[in-house]
Design an enzyme around this catalytic site. Structure first.
Site, PDB file in Angstrom:
ATOM      1  N   ASP A   1     -46.465  59.217 -60.547  1.00  0.00           N
ATOM      2  CA  ASP A   1     -47.576  59.266 -59.583  1.00  0.00           C
ATOM      3  C   ASP A   1     -47.770  60.677 -59.049  1.00  0.00           C
ATOM      4  OD1 ASP A   1     -48.343  56.625 -59.713  1.00  0.00           O
ATOM      5  OD2 ASP A   1     -47.192  55.993 -57.964  1.00  0.00           O
TER       6      ASP A   1
ATOM      7  N   GLU B   1     -49.421  58.712 -66.959  1.00  0.00           N
ATOM      8  CA  GLU B   1     -48.783  58.346 -68.226  1.00  0.00           C
ATOM      9  C   GLU B   1     -48.198  59.565 -68.938  1.00  0.00           C
ATOM     10  OE1 GLU B   1     -48.099  55.422 -68.562  1.00  0.00           O
ATOM     11  OE2 GLU B   1     -49.547  54.510 -67.200  1.00  0.00           O
TER      12      GLU B   1
END
Length: 666
Positions: free
Chosen positions: A570, A506
């Site tokens: 990611d 995030e």
């Protein structure tokens, strides 16, 4: 109308306190981690966890969801028992759930709950009368022709403005209407057959339903042609066009916009964001060229489609036949109680979430998550300072943005007040419509107001997390702060590989190809030097090429441009979590557990949180519409780019899990 909010995954679920945890039993020890790490980490789990008949994807997230639904079901069944002691919150969630569960009454009513709305549509005598019906349908959540709501102003992140955007499609994406390959053509034919069947169930003669379904496809195809594709929509500049109301009226004069806004009872405003101006030109053509009867048929379809899950069994089954079986490959519909738990969470989620938090989440969860967030923020700061490709001027701006990131953990400080929503036992569709109308007015009343940065966009039980670029904050609902993401019984390496990677993911979204275009205050502003922007794009292009080579099903390739933001997050997130783990282990003994080093256990849990089995139908669907790569490609795509992984498992140059060259932005 909000810009893309970067979530951890597309389909959220919710978690229980005793969910599945990291286990070496999930592994396939016969696989070579340097050849296919996903198989090595998840092969045992995949072999032992076939997809249930009522699911199209089955993974660790879904296991958590099932455990959580049991908690939510217990809350709702207790609340549905009529008692003078029930609180207002318990009455609303309990009676909503009980009404949804009353299948006998719903079947008895048939199409009757929609009769008044269908009659309103039928009574429209001229195209000038359509605006009143659009108001009513939009208030109750029917996706007809376009979307309208409030949104933060992208270039003044303190201020809420009105926003209009494309919409009005029944299929999942514009490209379903525009591709001419064999599968797409066949799917459109199946869609037309489905629409025809639903209209017949609503009482239309077969001949009229057949003609109507064809007309609906034609209308939606025209709308699709005017719609912006998903890749283009990832660029915030492509969906920001601040225009006056007069400008909007010039784009689409066929709608009386003053009457539309008056009908919605919006606060007064003179300008708004028209996300895709070309779409409203296309809508104008559709409204001009399409007969009134065909437009009314389109509106009837979207009303029935929107409420299908709360209609009688024949509607529910036909809706599942197309959207469940045909599109996603599920073999059976979910039990009714699961669907009603989901419906309650969808309409009264912060009331249900309040009860959930009371039962499952404490202050300790917030404290331990915040500590790890701070550690990973430090790792990102160190990473930015160490970048060889970024100049000091841009680094200074990036650090300023990082320091401005706000962290929201668990649940909101103030609960949403549903006291004005009338929930009547035995009125499933009415309850849904009134709750939706409440939410629509709540959103519209924000127009002209300051942005509320304390508001949550996910309910507390959700197993997901998100970064909001316009508020520059990261959000972790209570639902995800549980095993296998975080487990008090596990060693630090496992937890950093789980929730640590999620936190890093995030945070990295603030600096992916979309998030990087917003400044520390959440304004759409270019704070990059031209040279640094080019260096970023060069590195991002490596991810586009790498992930576009992945084929999740048959000959279907991932869209590396669509998945770029999530792939960047990611790769960056796992790297940051690994940096934070290594920092936390400094000066401590490096103990093997179950024969694995901390570094190996870190990567193993990164792999295991994405263990999943996927039906080919939904794999094909997601390759077209999902900005996230599937589990196997998420896991392998990251580790093959990390020298730290290759060192941990002694992988050699030339093996599949060693990318040459490796891709890296952060």
């Amino acid at each position: 109308m909000r810009f893309t909010i970067s979530f951890l995954l597309l389909v959220s679920a919710a978690a229980a306190q005793s969910g599945p945890s990291f286990s070496i039993g999930n592994m396939d020890r016969m696989a070579n981690p340097c050849v296919d790490f996903y198989q090595y980490a998840c092969g045992g789990w995949m072999a032992n966890n076939p997809i249930p008949a009522d699911e199209s994807v089955w993974g660790q997230f879904n296991e958590l969801a099932d455990r959580n639904r049991a908690i939510l079901r217990g809350i709702l069944e207790k609340a549905s028992a009529v008692s003078p002691q029930r609180t207002d919150v318990e009455q609303k969630i309990g009676d909503f759930y009980a009404s949804c569960m009353d299948e006998q009454n719903i079947d008895k009513l048939g199409i009757e709950p929609l009769k008044s709305e269908l009659d309103r549509i039928e009574a429209v005598a001229a195209k000038t009368g359509l605006v009143g019906e659009l108001v009513r349908l939009h208030l109750i959540g029917v996706n007809a022709f376009f979307q309208f709501s409030s949104t933060p102003d992208a270039k003044d992140s303190t201020h809420m403005i009105a926003g209009a955007d494309q919409g009005g499609l029944g299929l999942p994406d514009r490209d379903y209407y525009l591709k001419d390959d064999t599968k797409s053509t066949a799917l459109r034919a199946q869609y037309v057959a489905h629409v025809q069947k639903m209209m017949e169930l609503a009482g239309e003669p077969a001949e009229k339903a057949t003609a109507g379904a064809r007309a609906i496809l034609q209308i939606e195809t025209s709308l699709a042609k005017g719609s912006l594709d998903r890749v283009a929509r990832r660029d915030p500049n492509q969906v920001y066009h601040k225009l006056t109301v007069r400008d909007l009226a010039a784009l689409c004069p066929e709608i009386d916009w003053a009457k539309y806004f008056e009908g919605l009872s919006t606060p007064a405003f003179t300008d708004l964001n028209v996300a895709v101006p070309e779409y409203f030109r296309a809508l104008a053509s559709v409204l001009t060229e399409t007969s009134l009867e065909d437009i009314k048929t389109y509106l009837r379809w979207h009303l029935i489609h929107a409420e299908a899950s709360l209609l009688s069994t024949p509607f529910v089954n036909e809706d599942f036949h197309f959207f469940g079986q045909t599109l996603t490959g599920a073999k059976e519909i979910q039990p009714r109680w699961k669907r009603c738990v989901g419906a309650t969470d969808g309409d009264l989620g912060f009331a249900l979430g309040q009860k959930y938090v009371e039962e499952t989440f404490g202050a300790e969860g917030k404290a331990r998550t915040l500590k790890m967030v701070q550690e990973i923020e430090k790792a990102l700061g160190d990473d930015i300072q160490a970048l060889s490709w970024m100049t000091p001027a841009t680094k200074q701006q990036a650090i300023a943005k990082l320091r401005a990131v706000a962290n929201k953990i668990g649940y909101p400080d103030k609960w949403r007040d549903y006291s004005t929503v009338r929930i009547a036992r035995g009125d499933a569709i009415g309850n849904d419509e009134r709750a939706t109308e409440f939410e629509m007015h709540r959103e519209l009343n924000k127009i002209g107001q300051p942005v509320d940065r304390t508001e949550w966009l996910m309910t507390p039980p959700t197993v997901n997390a998100y970064y909001n670029p316009q508020q520059n904050n990261i959000n972790f609902p209570a639902g995800i702060l549980q095993p296998p993401f975080y487990d008090n019984k596990m060693d630090a390496a496992v937890n950093y590989g789980g929730i640590g990677s999620v936190i890093g993911h995030e945070l990295t979204h603030g600096f992916d190809d979309s998030g990087r275009q917003f400044d520390p205050q959440g304004n759409l502003r270019d704070w990059w030097t031209p040279e640094d922007a080019k260096e970023f794009e060069k590195r991002a292009d490596c991810f586009i090429r790498e992930y576009s080579a992945f084929t999740p099903v048959d000959d279907v390739h991932l869209n590396g441009k669509l998945t770029l933001g999530e792939n960047t997050a990611d790769n960056g997130g796992v790297r940051l979590a690994f940096m934070a783990l290594m920092d936390s282990l400094k000066g401590k003994p490096q103990i093997k557990i179950d024969g694995f080093t901390p570094e190996q256990r870190f990567f193993l849990n990164w792999g295991q949180i994405w263990c999943q089995n996927v039906r080919p139908e939904v794999a094909r669907l997601r390759a077209q519409v999902d900005p996230h790569s599937p589990g196997r490609d998420r896991v392998n795509g990251v580790v093959k780019n990390m020298p730290e992984f290759q060192k941990a498992f002694a992988c050699k140059v030339g093996q599949p899990m060693v990318a040459a060259p490796a891709c890296r932005v952060w």
